[in-house]
Motif scaffolding. Structure first.
Motif, PDB file in Angstrom:
ATOM      1  N   ARG A 110       0.937  -1.358   0.076  1.00 35.97           N
ATOM      2  CA  ARG A 110      -0.082  -0.065  -0.051  1.00 35.97           C
ATOM      3  C   ARG A 110       0.880   1.251  -0.050  1.00 35.97           C
ATOM      4  NH1 ARG A 110      -5.398  -0.237   2.546  1.00 35.97           N
ATOM      5  NH2 ARG A 110      -6.232  -2.734   2.502  1.00 35.97           N
ATOM      6  N   LEU A 111       1.833   1.302   0.747  1.00 32.41           N
ATOM      7  CA  LEU A 111       2.889   2.461   1.055  1.00 32.41           C
ATOM      8  C   LEU A 111       3.281   2.490  -0.320  1.00 32.41           C
ATOM      9  CD1 LEU A 111       4.543   1.612   4.026  1.00 32.41           C
ATOM     10  CD2 LEU A 111       3.167   3.729   3.868  1.00 32.41           C
ATOM     11  N   LYS A 112       4.049   1.292  -1.150  1.00 35.09           N
ATOM     12  CA  LYS A 112       4.684   1.863  -2.416  1.00 35.09           C
ATOM     13  C   LYS A 112       3.527   2.149  -3.643  1.00 35.09           C
ATOM     14  CE  LYS A 112       7.968  -1.739  -1.610  1.00 35.09           C
ATOM     15  NZ  LYS A 112       8.222  -3.220  -1.722  1.00 35.09           N
ATOM     16  N   GLU A 113       2.310   1.789  -3.564  1.00 42.48           N
ATOM     17  CA  GLU A 113       1.390   2.083  -4.381  1.00 42.48           C
ATOM     18  C   GLU A 113       1.204   3.399  -4.388  1.00 42.48           C
ATOM     19  OE1 GLU A 113      -1.795  -0.698  -3.918  1.00 42.48           O
ATOM     20  OE2 GLU A 113      -0.816  -2.348  -4.705  1.00 42.48           O
ATOM     21  N   LEU A 114       0.729   3.957  -3.110  1.00 45.39           N
ATOM     22  CA  LEU A 114       0.538   5.469  -2.766  1.00 45.39           C
ATOM     23  C   LEU A 114       1.641   6.301  -3.338  1.00 45.39           C
ATOM     24  CD1 LEU A 114      -1.320   7.443  -1.468  1.00 45.39           C
ATOM     25  CD2 LEU A 114      -0.118   7.156   0.485  1.00 45.39           C
ATOM     26  N   SER A 115       2.922   5.675  -3.219  1.00 45.15           N
ATOM     27  CA  SER A 115       4.000   6.504  -3.387  1.00 45.15           C
ATOM     28  C   SER A 115       4.031   6.797  -4.937  1.00 45.15           C
ATOM     29  CB  SER A 115       5.373   6.183  -3.012  1.00 45.15           C
ATOM     30  OG  SER A 115       6.456   6.687  -3.223  1.00 45.15           O
ATOM     31  N   GLU A 116       4.048   5.604  -5.719  1.00 46.31           N
ATOM     32  CA  GLU A 116       3.871   5.690  -7.026  1.00 46.31           C
ATOM     33  C   GLU A 116       2.550   6.538  -7.804  1.00 46.31           C
ATOM     34  OE1 GLU A 116       3.803   1.622  -8.274  1.00 46.31           O
ATOM     35  OE2 GLU A 116       5.699   1.081  -7.406  1.00 46.31           O
ATOM     36  N   ARG A 117       1.460   6.531  -6.907  1.00 48.72           N
ATOM     37  CA  ARG A 117       0.350   6.981  -7.794  1.00 48.72           C
ATOM     38  C   ARG A 117       0.378   8.703  -7.097  1.00 48.72           C
ATOM     39  NH1 ARG A 117      -3.155   4.257  -4.639  1.00 48.72           N
ATOM     40  NH2 ARG A 117      -3.596   5.713  -3.154  1.00 48.72           N
ATOM     41  N   THR A 118       0.919   9.041  -6.078  1.00 46.10           N
ATOM     42  CA  THR A 118       0.935  10.462  -5.738  1.00 46.10           C
ATOM     43  C   THR A 118       2.233  11.090  -5.874  1.00 46.10           C
ATOM     44  OG1 THR A 118       1.692   9.828  -3.466  1.00 46.10           O
ATOM     45  CG2 THR A 118      -0.733   9.840  -3.980  1.00 46.10           C
ATOM     46  N   LYS A 119       3.428  10.449  -6.219  1.00 41.08           N
ATOM     47  CA  LYS A 119       4.883  10.694  -6.405  1.00 41.08           C
ATOM     48  C   LYS A 119       5.079  11.317  -4.987  1.00 41.08           C
ATOM     49  CE  LYS A 119       4.636   9.917 -10.592  1.00 41.08           C
ATOM     50  NZ  LYS A 119       4.842   8.531 -10.882  1.00 41.08           N
ATOM     51  N   VAL A 120       4.757  10.994  -3.863  1.00 38.03           N
ATOM     52  CA  VAL A 120       5.194  11.256  -2.378  1.00 38.03           C
ATOM     53  C   VAL A 120       6.300  10.598  -2.149  1.00 38.03           C
ATOM     54  CG1 VAL A 120       4.511  11.606   0.047  1.00 38.03           C
ATOM     55  CG2 VAL A 120       2.717  12.478  -1.862  1.00 38.03           C
ATOM     56  N   THR A 174      -1.249   6.457   4.484  1.00 46.44           N
ATOM     57  CA  THR A 174      -1.468   4.977   4.277  1.00 46.44           C
ATOM     58  C   THR A 174      -2.627   4.555   5.468  1.00 46.44           C
ATOM     59  OG1 THR A 174       0.181   4.638   2.706  1.00 46.44           O
ATOM     60  CG2 THR A 174      -0.749   2.654   3.842  1.00 46.44           C
ATOM     61  N   GLY A 175      -2.035   5.100   6.460  1.00 49.42           N
ATOM     62  CA  GLY A 175      -2.730   4.821   7.846  1.00 49.42           C
ATOM     63  C   GLY A 175      -4.066   5.322   7.966  1.00 49.42           C
ATOM     64  N   LEU A 176      -4.129   6.460   7.391  1.00 47.13           N
ATOM     65  CA  LEU A 176      -5.510   7.123   7.251  1.00 47.13           C
ATOM     66  C   LEU A 176      -6.453   6.443   6.516  1.00 47.13           C
ATOM     67  CD1 LEU A 176      -4.629  10.713   7.590  1.00 47.13           C
ATOM     68  CD2 LEU A 176      -6.047   9.656   9.084  1.00 47.13           C
ATOM     69  N   ASN A 177      -5.866   5.940   5.169  1.00 49.02           N
ATOM     70  CA  ASN A 177      -6.702   5.146   4.386  1.00 49.02           C
ATOM     71  C   ASN A 177      -6.925   3.891   5.045  1.00 49.02           C
ATOM     72  OD1 ASN A 177      -6.530   7.099   2.072  1.00 49.02           O
ATOM     73  ND2 ASN A 177      -4.580   6.027   1.253  1.00 49.02           N
ATOM     74  N   ILE A 178      -6.323   3.091   5.610  1.00 50.18           N
ATOM     75  CA  ILE A 178      -6.785   1.834   6.175  1.00 50.18           C
ATOM     76  C   ILE A 178      -7.843   2.110   7.268  1.00 50.18           C
ATOM     77  CG2 ILE A 178      -5.658   0.223   7.876  1.00 50.18           C
ATOM     78  CD1 ILE A 178      -3.092   0.387   6.048  1.00 50.18           C
TER      79      ILE A 178
END
Length: 100
Positions: free
Chosen positions: A37-47, A57-61
């Motif tokens: 999830r962390l990797k996907e969020l990083s790729e999707r948002t460029k954060v 990610t914690g907030l999403n979960i």
């Protein structure tokens, strides 16, 4: 119940985590899910800031968990209402039965 030290990998960092014996596979699977999830969020948002990634990610979960709980409660309420209706219908049907 004793604890077992388990190595997990999050954002490329290896961490040793104590875990109840018998729960190691569940912990490893959870860690893999979290890391993905962390990797996907990083790729999707460029954060790329690890703290931001962890927070978002914690907030999403947590949001997913709250939605699941709400759905479960709605399902339980619906089921309870249906059981009450069935009970009421059965009571009426039994009252209408001729007495022997």
């Amino acid at each position: 119940m004793s604890n077992q030290a388990v190595e997990i990998k999050i954002l490329g960092r290896t961490l040793k985590v104590n875990c109840p014996t018998g729960q190691e596979d569940a912990l490893i699977a959870a860690a893999e899910d979290f890391d993905n999830r962390l990797k996907e969020l990083s790729e999707r948002t460029k954060v790329s800031n690890p703290e931001q990634l962890l927070m978002f990610t914690g907030l999403n979960i947590c949001s997913e968990l709250h939605n699941e709980r709400r759905e479960k409660n709605n399902y339980a309420d619906d089921l309870s209402n249906k059981i009450s209706q069935l009970t009421e219908n059965l009571d009426k049907a039994l009252q209408n039965q001729p007495k022997r």
